[in-house]
Design a protein around this motif. Sequence first.
Motif, PDB file in Angstrom:
ATOM      1  N   UNK A 167       0.862  -1.173   0.000  1.00  0.00           N
ATOM      2  CA  UNK A 167       0.000   0.000   0.000  1.00  0.00           C
ATOM      3  C   UNK A 167       0.897   1.219   0.000  1.00  0.00           C
ATOM      4  N   UNK A 168       0.601   2.181  -0.856  1.00  0.00           N
ATOM      5  CA  UNK A 168       1.473   3.336  -1.066  1.00  0.00           C
ATOM      6  C   UNK A 168       1.592   4.189   0.194  1.00  0.00           C
ATOM      7  N   UNK A 169       2.757   4.823   0.388  1.00  0.00           N
ATOM      8  CA  UNK A 169       2.863   5.842   1.439  1.00  0.00           C
ATOM      9  C   UNK A 169       2.096   7.087   1.000  1.00  0.00           C
ATOM     10  N   UNK A 170       1.466   7.737   1.948  1.00  0.00           N
ATOM     11  CA  UNK A 170       0.646   8.889   1.610  1.00  0.00           C
ATOM     12  C   UNK A 170       1.173  10.144   2.284  1.00  0.00           C
ATOM     13  N   UNK A 171       0.949  11.283   1.653  1.00  0.00           N
ATOM     14  CA  UNK A 171       1.391  12.568   2.193  1.00  0.00           C
ATOM     15  C   UNK A 171       0.693  12.858   3.511  1.00  0.00           C
ATOM     16  N   UNK A 172       1.404  13.569   4.376  1.00  0.00           N
ATOM     17  CA  UNK A 172       0.868  13.971   5.673  1.00  0.00           C
ATOM     18  C   UNK A 172       0.313  15.390   5.569  1.00  0.00           C
ATOM     19  N   UNK A 173      -0.844  15.597   6.172  1.00  0.00           N
ATOM     20  CA  UNK A 173      -1.496  16.905   6.108  1.00  0.00           C
ATOM     21  C   UNK A 173      -0.585  18.011   6.628  1.00  0.00           C
ATOM     22  N   UNK A 174       0.210  17.722   7.654  1.00  0.00           N
ATOM     23  CA  UNK A 174       1.049  18.754   8.281  1.00  0.00           C
ATOM     24  C   UNK A 174       2.097  19.310   7.334  1.00  0.00           C
ATOM     25  N   UNK A 175       2.441  18.556   6.287  1.00  0.00           N
ATOM     26  CA  UNK A 175       3.494  18.998   5.376  1.00  0.00           C
ATOM     27  C   UNK A 175       2.974  19.836   4.210  1.00  0.00           C
ATOM     28  N   UNK A 176       1.669  19.814   3.977  1.00  0.00           N
ATOM     29  CA  UNK A 176       1.149  20.342   2.722  1.00  0.00           C
ATOM     30  C   UNK A 176       1.139  21.864   2.655  1.00  0.00           C
ATOM     31  N   UNK A 177       0.867  22.542   3.775  1.00  0.00           N
ATOM     32  CA  UNK A 177       0.908  23.991   3.758  1.00  0.00           C
ATOM     33  C   UNK A 177       2.286  24.505   3.377  1.00  0.00           C
ATOM     34  N   UNK A 178       3.333  23.846   3.912  1.00  0.00           N
ATOM     35  CA  UNK A 178       4.692  24.220   3.571  1.00  0.00           C
ATOM     36  C   UNK A 178       5.011  23.977   2.109  1.00  0.00           C
ATOM     37  N   UNK A 179       4.479  22.873   1.539  1.00  0.00           N
ATOM     38  CA  UNK A 179       4.702  22.599   0.116  1.00  0.00           C
ATOM     39  C   UNK A 179       4.079  23.688  -0.759  1.00  0.00           C
ATOM     40  N   UNK A 180       2.883  24.135  -0.391  1.00  0.00           N
ATOM     41  CA  UNK A 180       2.237  25.199  -1.154  1.00  0.00           C
ATOM     42  C   UNK A 180       3.056  26.483  -1.104  1.00  0.00           C
ATOM     43  N   UNK A 181       3.571  26.820   0.062  1.00  0.00           N
ATOM     44  CA  UNK A 181       4.389  28.028   0.192  1.00  0.00           C
ATOM     45  C   UNK A 181       5.668  27.916  -0.626  1.00  0.00           C
ATOM     46  N   UNK A 182       6.300  26.746  -0.580  1.00  0.00           N
ATOM     47  CA  UNK A 182       7.524  26.536  -1.366  1.00  0.00           C
ATOM     48  C   UNK A 182       7.254  26.670  -2.856  1.00  0.00           C
ATOM     49  N   UNK A 183       6.055  26.283  -3.279  1.00  0.00           N
ATOM     50  CA  UNK A 183       5.697  26.377  -4.695  1.00  0.00           C
ATOM     51  C   UNK A 183       5.315  27.794  -5.110  1.00  0.00           C
ATOM     52  N   UNK A 184       5.235  28.705  -4.148  1.00  0.00           N
ATOM     53  CA  UNK A 184       4.952  30.097  -4.472  1.00  0.00           C
ATOM     54  C   UNK A 184       3.511  30.524  -4.295  1.00  0.00           C
ATOM     55  N   UNK A 185       2.694  29.700  -3.648  1.00  0.00           N
ATOM     56  CA  UNK A 185       1.295  30.063  -3.446  1.00  0.00           C
ATOM     57  C   UNK A 185       1.137  30.969  -2.232  1.00  0.00           C
TER      58      UNK A 185
END
Length: 292
Positions: A167-185
């Motif tokens: 079963x695939x590893x899945x992204x953690x909710x706690x990391x996603x806000x930081x990913x959006x900021x890193x992407x420039x959102x």
Amino acid sequence: MSHAPRIFDRALQRRRLTRALEGGFGDFLLSRVVDDLMDRLSTVSRRFERALDLGTPIDAAAVALTRSGAVGQVVRVATVAGAARPGDIVADEEALPLAPERFDLAISALSLHHVNDLPGALVQVRRALRPDGLFLAAFLGGETLTELRQSLTLAEAELEGGASPRVAPFADLRDLGGLLQRAGFALPVADVDRVTVRYRDPVALMRDLRGMGLTNTLAERSRKPLRRATLVRACEMYMERFAAADGRLPATFDILWLSGWAPDESQQKPLRPGTARVSLADVLPDRSRRST
């Protein structure tokens, strides 16, 4: 070229999705996501002239956007030819052939959980949005399929002396806000909708996963077929550990929601340090007057 780790076999994922589409795609989870997507968009009081639908397995989201009247034109990026309609673009989420600042809305429903380079995909979406354009996406993450994962792992460890990733590893909710900021959102928001589906047996769950193209496509998966005895033992463990009083079995699906805006001067911004008009001394209690 992306240097992200190769977690998923993307070619195999496309074949599995094609098989699911040819067999009649299982859309019960996607239908829920599309309904939620439209509810979230209804709170935004504006019209989007040009929208991007990124990777949604079938055209349900594009149809709903068009019918809502809130969107002028919808451009779909389908990840497999079998999912494409006339005029759609067939491309990989990790290599989008999109011109900069082309869209003022980008959505994605149940697609991005199989992307190896999620940060890179988010950067590409950000570049394709016009200033003050909105990105809204839902994909599987968190504790999705935790019951199945535990049962398969325990069964393989018991009968085969070790466990391979099933079963695939899945992204953690706690990391996603930081990913959006890193992407420039700007103004990033991440939240989760936990959906529990009840099944009569684990085989019915596995049949649904196949119908959604969600079977194992991990790059490091075992190339040996799962032994029948191991599968039977996994089903027994699933029932022993998770069955409800009525015998039904829960399957957890955590739907992670992301939203962010392409930066624009019109957006609300935090105050600069030192520009606040209210002193903390006027707000906090005066400790010197506290009774002892």
